[in-house]
Write a protein that holds these residues in place. Structure first.
Motif, PDB file in Angstrom:
ATOM      1  N   THR A 105       4.380   1.259   2.448  1.00 17.34           N
ATOM      2  CA  THR A 105       3.340   1.972   1.711  1.00 17.34           C
ATOM      3  C   THR A 105       3.945   3.127   0.932  1.00 17.34           C
ATOM      4  O   THR A 105       4.998   3.638   1.296  1.00 17.34           O
ATOM      5  CB  THR A 105       2.246   2.488   2.670  1.00 17.34           C
ATOM      6  OG1 THR A 105       1.135   2.958   1.910  1.00 17.34           O
ATOM      7  CG2 THR A 105       2.762   3.642   3.524  1.00 17.34           C
ATOM      8  N   ALA A 107       3.842   6.990  -0.251  1.00 17.08           N
ATOM      9  CA  ALA A 107       3.307   8.265   0.233  1.00 17.08           C
ATOM     10  C   ALA A 107       3.979   9.397  -0.518  1.00 17.08           C
ATOM     11  O   ALA A 107       5.124   9.269  -0.965  1.00 17.08           O
ATOM     12  CB  ALA A 107       3.540   8.410   1.737  1.00 17.08           C
ATOM     13  N   ASP A 109       5.912  12.340  -0.366  1.00 20.41           N
ATOM     14  CA  ASP A 109       6.688  12.979   0.690  1.00 20.41           C
ATOM     15  C   ASP A 109       7.215  14.365   0.329  1.00 20.41           C
ATOM     16  O   ASP A 109       7.485  15.166   1.226  1.00 20.41           O
ATOM     17  CB  ASP A 109       7.841  12.066   1.144  1.00 20.41           C
ATOM     18  CG  ASP A 109       8.933  11.931   0.106  1.00 20.41           C
ATOM     19  OD1 ASP A 109      10.099  11.740   0.496  1.00 20.41           O
ATOM     20  OD2 ASP A 109       8.616  12.011  -1.117  1.00 20.41           O
TER      21      ASP A 109
ATOM     22  N   TYR B  32      -2.853   0.828   4.253  1.00 26.32           N
ATOM     23  CA  TYR B  32      -2.301   1.668   3.194  1.00 26.32           C
ATOM     24  C   TYR B  32      -3.021   3.014   3.156  1.00 26.32           C
ATOM     25  O   TYR B  32      -3.730   3.354   2.194  1.00 26.32           O
ATOM     26  CB  TYR B  32      -2.397   0.956   1.848  1.00 26.32           C
ATOM     27  CG  TYR B  32      -1.536  -0.287   1.780  1.00 26.32           C
ATOM     28  CD1 TYR B  32      -2.066  -1.550   2.044  1.00 26.32           C
ATOM     29  CD2 TYR B  32      -0.180  -0.192   1.457  1.00 26.32           C
ATOM     30  CE1 TYR B  32      -1.272  -2.678   1.987  1.00 26.32           C
ATOM     31  CE2 TYR B  32       0.619  -1.319   1.398  1.00 26.32           C
ATOM     32  CZ  TYR B  32       0.067  -2.563   1.665  1.00 26.32           C
ATOM     33  OH  TYR B  32       0.847  -3.683   1.611  1.00 26.32           O
ATOM     34  N   ASN B  34      -2.603   7.257   4.181  1.00 26.30           N
ATOM     35  CA  ASN B  34      -1.756   8.382   4.545  1.00 26.30           C
ATOM     36  C   ASN B  34      -2.619   9.593   4.889  1.00 26.30           C
ATOM     37  O   ASN B  34      -3.753   9.708   4.409  1.00 26.30           O
ATOM     38  CB  ASN B  34      -0.828   8.748   3.383  1.00 26.30           C
ATOM     39  CG  ASN B  34      -0.039   7.573   2.875  1.00 26.30           C
ATOM     40  OD1 ASN B  34       0.544   6.806   3.658  1.00 26.30           O
ATOM     41  ND2 ASN B  34       0.008   7.405   1.555  1.00 26.30           N
ATOM     42  N   TYR B  36      -2.470  13.958   5.085  1.00 19.87           N
ATOM     43  CA  TYR B  36      -1.778  15.168   4.676  1.00 19.87           C
ATOM     44  C   TYR B  36      -2.436  16.376   5.317  1.00 19.87           C
ATOM     45  O   TYR B  36      -3.652  16.394   5.551  1.00 19.87           O
ATOM     46  CB  TYR B  36      -1.819  15.339   3.144  1.00 19.87           C
ATOM     47  CG  TYR B  36      -1.131  14.219   2.401  1.00 19.87           C
ATOM     48  CD1 TYR B  36      -1.814  13.044   2.106  1.00 19.87           C
ATOM     49  CD2 TYR B  36       0.204  14.325   2.014  1.00 19.87           C
ATOM     50  CE1 TYR B  36      -1.189  12.007   1.443  1.00 19.87           C
ATOM     51  CE2 TYR B  36       0.840  13.294   1.345  1.00 19.87           C
ATOM     52  CZ  TYR B  36       0.132  12.131   1.073  1.00 19.87           C
ATOM     53  OH  TYR B  36       0.755  11.101   0.414  1.00 19.87           O
ATOM     54  N   LEU B  46       2.930  15.808   3.993  1.00 16.24           N
ATOM     55  CA  LEU B  46       2.698  14.484   4.553  1.00 16.24           C
ATOM     56  C   LEU B  46       2.846  14.535   6.069  1.00 16.24           C
ATOM     57  O   LEU B  46       3.854  15.026   6.574  1.00 16.24           O
ATOM     58  CB  LEU B  46       3.682  13.484   3.957  1.00 16.24           C
ATOM     59  CG  LEU B  46       3.635  12.059   4.488  1.00 16.24           C
ATOM     60  CD1 LEU B  46       2.309  11.393   4.135  1.00 16.24           C
ATOM     61  CD2 LEU B  46       4.814  11.251   3.932  1.00 16.24           C
ATOM     62  N   TYR B  49       1.964   8.250   7.549  1.00 13.91           N
ATOM     63  CA  TYR B  49       1.920   7.244   6.499  1.00 13.91           C
ATOM     64  C   TYR B  49       1.687   5.880   7.120  1.00 13.91           C
ATOM     65  O   TYR B  49       1.898   5.684   8.322  1.00 13.91           O
ATOM     66  CB  TYR B  49       3.207   7.261   5.671  1.00 13.91           C
ATOM     67  CG  TYR B  49       4.466   7.051   6.468  1.00 13.91           C
ATOM     68  CD1 TYR B  49       5.121   8.127   7.081  1.00 13.91           C
ATOM     69  CD2 TYR B  49       5.008   5.781   6.619  1.00 13.91           C
ATOM     70  CE1 TYR B  49       6.261   7.931   7.820  1.00 13.91           C
ATOM     71  CE2 TYR B  49       6.162   5.580   7.363  1.00 13.91           C
ATOM     72  CZ  TYR B  49       6.784   6.654   7.954  1.00 13.91           C
ATOM     73  OH  TYR B  49       7.934   6.459   8.688  1.00 13.91           O
ATOM     74  N   ARG B  55       5.519  11.017  10.369  1.00 10.22           N
ATOM     75  CA  ARG B  55       6.676  11.450   9.588  1.00 10.22           C
ATOM     76  C   ARG B  55       7.627  12.240  10.487  1.00 10.22           C
ATOM     77  O   ARG B  55       7.193  12.977  11.389  1.00 10.22           O
ATOM     78  CB  ARG B  55       6.233  12.327   8.422  1.00 10.22           C
ATOM     79  CG  ARG B  55       7.383  12.712   7.500  1.00 10.22           C
ATOM     80  CD  ARG B  55       6.941  13.658   6.438  1.00 10.22           C
ATOM     81  NE  ARG B  55       8.020  13.873   5.467  1.00 10.22           N
ATOM     82  CZ  ARG B  55       7.956  14.744   4.468  1.00 10.22           C
ATOM     83  NH1 ARG B  55       6.846  15.451   4.288  1.00 10.22           N
ATOM     84  NH2 ARG B  55       8.972  14.895   3.645  1.00 10.22           N
ATOM     85  N   GLN B  89      -5.538   9.660   2.186  1.00  8.84           N
ATOM     86  CA  GLN B  89      -5.199   9.151   0.847  1.00  8.84           C
ATOM     87  C   GLN B  89      -4.952   7.656   0.949  1.00  8.84           C
ATOM     88  O   GLN B  89      -4.198   7.207   1.820  1.00  8.84           O
ATOM     89  CB  GLN B  89      -3.925   9.821   0.337  1.00  8.84           C
ATOM     90  CG  GLN B  89      -3.421   9.314  -1.007  1.00  8.84           C
ATOM     91  CD  GLN B  89      -1.926   9.542  -1.192  1.00  8.84           C
ATOM     92  OE1 GLN B  89      -1.135   9.416  -0.252  1.00  8.84           O
ATOM     93  NE2 GLN B  89      -1.529   9.899  -2.405  1.00  8.84           N
ATOM     94  N   SER B  91      -3.259   4.292  -0.560  1.00 12.06           N
ATOM     95  CA  SER B  91      -2.190   3.867  -1.461  1.00 12.06           C
ATOM     96  C   SER B  91      -2.247   2.349  -1.678  1.00 12.06           C
ATOM     97  O   SER B  91      -1.270   1.746  -2.127  1.00 12.06           O
ATOM     98  CB  SER B  91      -0.830   4.277  -0.895  1.00 12.06           C
ATOM     99  OG  SER B  91      -0.632   3.704   0.380  1.00 12.06           O
TER     100      SER B  91
END
Lengths: 121, 108
Positions: A105, A107, A109, B32, B34, B36, B46, B49, B55, B89, B91
């Motif tokens: 995916t 993102a 970053d 898909y 995410n 934040y 972030l 994900y 992360r 979010q 994606s």
């Protein structure tokens, strides 16, 4: 280190244009897309558009079509976002962000520090 | 266009509480999705994900789950430094993206 550094705050009059820069460092510039996101005072995040620094291709959110242009200068690893026909409701913090593919995916970053654009007569 | 909603829009919880934020997509987006975190006056960061991948460097008290249209972000034990607004979010429609409206987390 990997970072995106944006240009400084600006004050513009209604009807004018503004061009915000986003300088990338610490990685290969052409490898990752750069996107632009804005945030009006007290509001949420609004996606504006993207740029592929390798191809130069760009795309925009329908809301901003015809008013926003994203370009790049690869020689100085910088992406630009220009917004025209400014209105008072364009007053916002504008962010650039790098897109990384992870676990299949995309993102965002790495983010720039943000640029405050104030539109006022 | 894919629309994203979040609930609640804000919450207040005590240190140590378990906090859950929900994000819903207007159509299936698989995984898909995410998350934040945006602290006051700062750029977003972030956290998670692909719906559930943490992360590197993000505390393990944060976790994500879900697929299709419904997703959750969980903070297992709320800490004072978690005061922030959290955004989902999608994606799925990359290179076009959509953010949720955000959930503001306050500490009681």
């Amino acid at each position: 280190q990997v970072q995106l550094v944006q240009s400084g705050a600006e004050v513009k009059k209604p009807g004018a244009s503004v061009k915000v820069s986003c300088k990338a460092s610490g990685y290969t510039f052409t490898t990752f897309d750069i996107n632009w996101v804005r945030q009006a005072p007290g509001q949420g995040l609004e996606w504006m558009g993207w740029m592929n620094p390798n191809s130069g291709n760009a795309g925009y959110a329908q809301k901003f079509q015809g008013r926003v242009t994203i370009t790049r200068n690869s020689s100085i690893t910088t992406v630009y976002m220009e917004l025209s026909s400014l209105r008072s409701d364009d007053t916002a913090v504008y962010y650039c962000a790098r897109v990384k593919v992870a676990a299949g995916t995309d993102a965002f970053d790495i983010w720039g520090q943000g640029t405050i654009i104030t539109v006022s007569s | 266009d894919i629309q994203m909603t979040q609930s609640p829009s804000s919450l207040s919880a005590s240190v140590g509480d378990r906090v859950t934020i929900t994000c819903r997509a207007s159509q299936s987006i698989s995984r898909y999705l995410n998350w934040y975190q945006q602290k006051p006056g700062k750029a977003p960061k972030l956290l998670i994900y692909a719906a559930s991948s943490l992360r590197g460097g993000v505390p393990s008290r944060f976790s994500g789950s879900g697929s299709g249209t419904d997703f959750t972000l969980t903070i297992s034990s709320l800490q004072p430094e978690d005061l922030a607004t959290y955004y989902c979010q999608q994606s799925y429609s990359t290179p076009q993206f959509t953010f949720g409206p955000g959930t503001k987390v306050d500490i009681k």
